[in-house]
Motif scaffolding. Structure first.
Motif, PDB file in Angstrom:
ATOM      1  N   UNK A 147      15.083   0.399  -5.946  1.00  0.00           N
ATOM      2  CA  UNK A 147      15.470   0.267  -7.352  1.00  0.00           C
ATOM      3  C   UNK A 147      15.742   1.695  -7.841  1.00  0.00           C
ATOM      4  N   UNK A 148      17.011   2.048  -8.011  1.00  0.00           N
ATOM      5  CA  UNK A 148      17.354   3.444  -8.293  1.00  0.00           C
ATOM      6  C   UNK A 148      16.855   3.902  -9.667  1.00  0.00           C
ATOM      7  N   UNK A 149      16.774   2.986 -10.608  1.00  0.00           N
ATOM      8  CA  UNK A 149      16.236   3.358 -11.920  1.00  0.00           C
ATOM      9  C   UNK A 149      14.758   3.723 -11.799  1.00  0.00           C
ATOM     10  N   UNK A 150      14.007   2.922 -11.031  1.00  0.00           N
ATOM     11  CA  UNK A 150      12.593   3.208 -10.816  1.00  0.00           C
ATOM     12  C   UNK A 150      12.423   4.481  -9.996  1.00  0.00           C
ATOM     13  N   UNK A 151      13.268   4.700  -9.003  1.00  0.00           N
ATOM     14  CA  UNK A 151      13.227   5.926  -8.214  1.00  0.00           C
ATOM     15  C   UNK A 151      13.360   7.144  -9.122  1.00  0.00           C
ATOM     16  N   UNK A 152      14.341   7.123  -9.997  1.00  0.00           N
ATOM     17  CA  UNK A 152      14.545   8.248 -10.905  1.00  0.00           C
ATOM     18  C   UNK A 152      13.339   8.441 -11.819  1.00  0.00           C
ATOM     19  N   UNK A 153      12.778   7.317 -12.292  1.00  0.00           N
ATOM     20  CA  UNK A 153      11.617   7.413 -13.180  1.00  0.00           C
ATOM     21  C   UNK A 153      10.412   8.002 -12.460  1.00  0.00           C
ATOM     22  N   UNK A 154      10.182   7.578 -11.218  1.00  0.00           N
ATOM     23  CA  UNK A 154       9.048   8.094 -10.455  1.00  0.00           C
ATOM     24  C   UNK A 154       9.191   9.589 -10.217  1.00  0.00           C
ATOM     25  N   UNK A 174       6.505   9.210  -3.171  1.00  0.00           N
ATOM     26  CA  UNK A 174       6.814   8.324  -2.041  1.00  0.00           C
ATOM     27  C   UNK A 174       5.832   7.155  -1.991  1.00  0.00           C
ATOM     28  N   UNK A 175       4.560   7.417  -2.338  1.00  0.00           N
ATOM     29  CA  UNK A 175       3.554   6.359  -2.336  1.00  0.00           C
ATOM     30  C   UNK A 175       3.777   5.362  -3.473  1.00  0.00           C
ATOM     31  N   UNK A 176       4.360   5.829  -4.580  1.00  0.00           N
ATOM     32  CA  UNK A 176       4.514   4.976  -5.765  1.00  0.00           C
ATOM     33  C   UNK A 176       5.821   4.196  -5.797  1.00  0.00           C
ATOM     34  N   UNK A 177       6.837   4.685  -5.093  1.00  0.00           N
ATOM     35  CA  UNK A 177       8.186   4.174  -5.317  1.00  0.00           C
ATOM     36  C   UNK A 177       8.357   2.714  -4.887  1.00  0.00           C
ATOM     37  N   UNK A 178       7.524   2.225  -3.994  1.00  0.00           N
ATOM     38  CA  UNK A 178       7.622   0.824  -3.565  1.00  0.00           C
ATOM     39  C   UNK A 178       6.817  -0.114  -4.470  1.00  0.00           C
ATOM     40  N   UNK A 179       6.235   0.428  -5.540  1.00  0.00           N
ATOM     41  CA  UNK A 179       5.384  -0.347  -6.461  1.00  0.00           C
ATOM     42  C   UNK A 179       4.243  -1.037  -5.704  1.00  0.00           C
ATOM     43  N   UNK A 182       0.831  -1.202   0.000  1.00  0.00           N
ATOM     44  CA  UNK A 182       0.000   0.000   0.000  1.00  0.00           C
ATOM     45  C   UNK A 182       0.867   1.255   0.000  1.00  0.00           C
ATOM     46  N   UNK A 183       0.402   2.253  -0.733  1.00  0.00           N
ATOM     47  CA  UNK A 183       0.995   3.583  -0.676  1.00  0.00           C
ATOM     48  C   UNK A 183      -0.052   4.548  -0.163  1.00  0.00           C
ATOM     49  N   UNK A 184       0.376   5.609   0.503  1.00  0.00           N
ATOM     50  CA  UNK A 184      -0.572   6.526   1.133  1.00  0.00           C
ATOM     51  C   UNK A 184      -0.262   7.975   0.761  1.00  0.00           C
ATOM     52  N   UNK A 185      -1.337   8.712   0.439  1.00  0.00           N
ATOM     53  CA  UNK A 185      -1.244  10.139   0.179  1.00  0.00           C
ATOM     54  C   UNK A 185      -2.352  10.806   0.983  1.00  0.00           C
ATOM     55  N   UNK A 186      -1.976  11.760   1.845  1.00  0.00           N
ATOM     56  CA  UNK A 186      -2.948  12.417   2.705  1.00  0.00           C
ATOM     57  C   UNK A 186      -3.025  13.905   2.383  1.00  0.00           C
ATOM     58  N   UNK A 187      -4.017  14.567   2.985  1.00  0.00           N
ATOM     59  CA  UNK A 187      -4.152  16.011   2.794  1.00  0.00           C
ATOM     60  C   UNK A 187      -2.901  16.732   3.303  1.00  0.00           C
ATOM     61  N   UNK A 188      -2.416  16.326   4.479  1.00  0.00           N
ATOM     62  CA  UNK A 188      -1.132  16.820   4.978  1.00  0.00           C
ATOM     63  C   UNK A 188      -0.030  16.068   4.254  1.00  0.00           C
ATOM     64  N   UNK A 189       0.974  16.776   3.804  1.00  0.00           N
ATOM     65  CA  UNK A 189       1.984  16.156   2.948  1.00  0.00           C
ATOM     66  C   UNK A 189       2.882  15.190   3.724  1.00  0.00           C
ATOM     67  N   UNK A 190       3.050  15.431   5.033  1.00  0.00           N
ATOM     68  CA  UNK A 190       3.830  14.527   5.900  1.00  0.00           C
ATOM     69  C   UNK A 190       5.251  14.322   5.395  1.00  0.00           C
ATOM     70  N   UNK A 191       5.885  15.427   4.985  1.00  0.00           N
ATOM     71  CA  UNK A 191       7.280  15.377   4.567  1.00  0.00           C
ATOM     72  C   UNK A 191       8.178  15.788   5.733  1.00  0.00           C
ATOM     73  N   UNK A 192       9.391  15.280   5.731  1.00  0.00           N
ATOM     74  CA  UNK A 192      10.357  15.657   6.759  1.00  0.00           C
ATOM     75  C   UNK A 192      11.125  16.885   6.265  1.00  0.00           C
TER      76      UNK A 192
END
Length: 245
Positions: free
Chosen positions: A117-124, A153-158, A86-96
């Motif tokens: 996966x650094x290639x996927x990270x760059x693509x995302x 951040x929600x997408x990067x773990x596939x 699961x990936x999560x996106x909330x109204x609050x961005x919850x970034x550090x």
């Protein structure tokens, strides 16, 4: 492989003996689809999302993410499942604030102790339009850009499914449209599954399917509907008699 990304079967959630947040909700959310969940205040939207994502436990009924039944899992197993599926996106961005865009996106891997996966990270990061701002910190980004970081951040773990809870609630109209178009693009180009709770008919119109809750029950759904159609249905659900459905 299951055709559904999420399945709820006869899910009820009560608080105390008489307060029903959900009343026997049964629904399949298909893989590769964009589903919006709407309803009046107190209709059970957030509880629906929390139960579907394994953030809360139903009083009765079952929830599956893919082929995995959540009710059979302990809290440690649920935590691992949320990280992996699961990936999560909330109204609050919850970034550090002290971390860059890249490091905020990489947080799920750090928490899980796994390698990205650094290639996927760059693509995302490119997909969300932040390739030139990858080393910026949140304070150097607009609200819309910060939400794009949260989506990356929600997408990067596939994940099998991305759960979004009022993801545009803190954004202005133009920025909200850009974020919603990005979620739509993610579904269309990568086959990702998105489940979004929203109060906004315009936001819901980006979805393939809109589910309507009232009084904790699933009372209606529409497909490929425009904002006007969705708003009319919401107006009906706001009447007292609709809540008793």
């Amino acid at each position: 492989m299951a055709t559904h990304a999420v399945r709820l079967n006869a899910v009820t959630k009560t608080y105390g003996k008489e307060v029903y947040a959900l009343r026997g909700v049964t629904v399949d959310l298909p893989r590769g689809g964009f589903t919006a969940v709407m309803g009046p205040s107190g209709s059970g939207k957030s509880t629906f999302l929390h139960c579907a994502a394994g953030l809360d436990t139903p009083t009765s009924g079952t929830v599956h993410i893919g082929e995995t039944e959540l009710s059979r899992m302990n809290e440690t197993q649920l935590t691992e499942l949320r990280r992996e599926k699961a990936g999560f996106v909330f109204q609050a961005f919850n970034l550090i604030p002290s971390l860059s865009v890249v490091d905020n996106v990489l947080l799920p891997f750090r928490l899980a102790g796994t390698r990205p996966d650094h290639a996927w990270l760059a693509e995302v990061i490119e997909r969300v339009g932040l390739g030139e701002r990858a080393r910026h910190r949140p304070s150097q980004l607009s609200g819309g850009q910060q939400q794009r970081v949260a989506i990356a951040r929600a997408l990067v773990t596939r994940p099998e499914v991305v759960f979004a809870d009022e993801p545009t609630g803190a954004l202005d109209t133009q920025t909200a449209a850009e974020v919603l178009a990005l979620l739509r693009q993610v579904v269309d180009t990568t086959g990702q599954t998105v489940v979004m709770v929203t109060h906004d008919p315009v936001a819901a119109s980006y979805a393939d399917r809109v589910l309507f809750l009232a009084g904790g029950a699933l009372v209606d759904e529409v497909y490929a509907a425009g904002p006007e159609t969705i708003a009319r249905r919401m107006a009906v659900l706001g009447r007292p008699e609709a809540v008793r459905c």
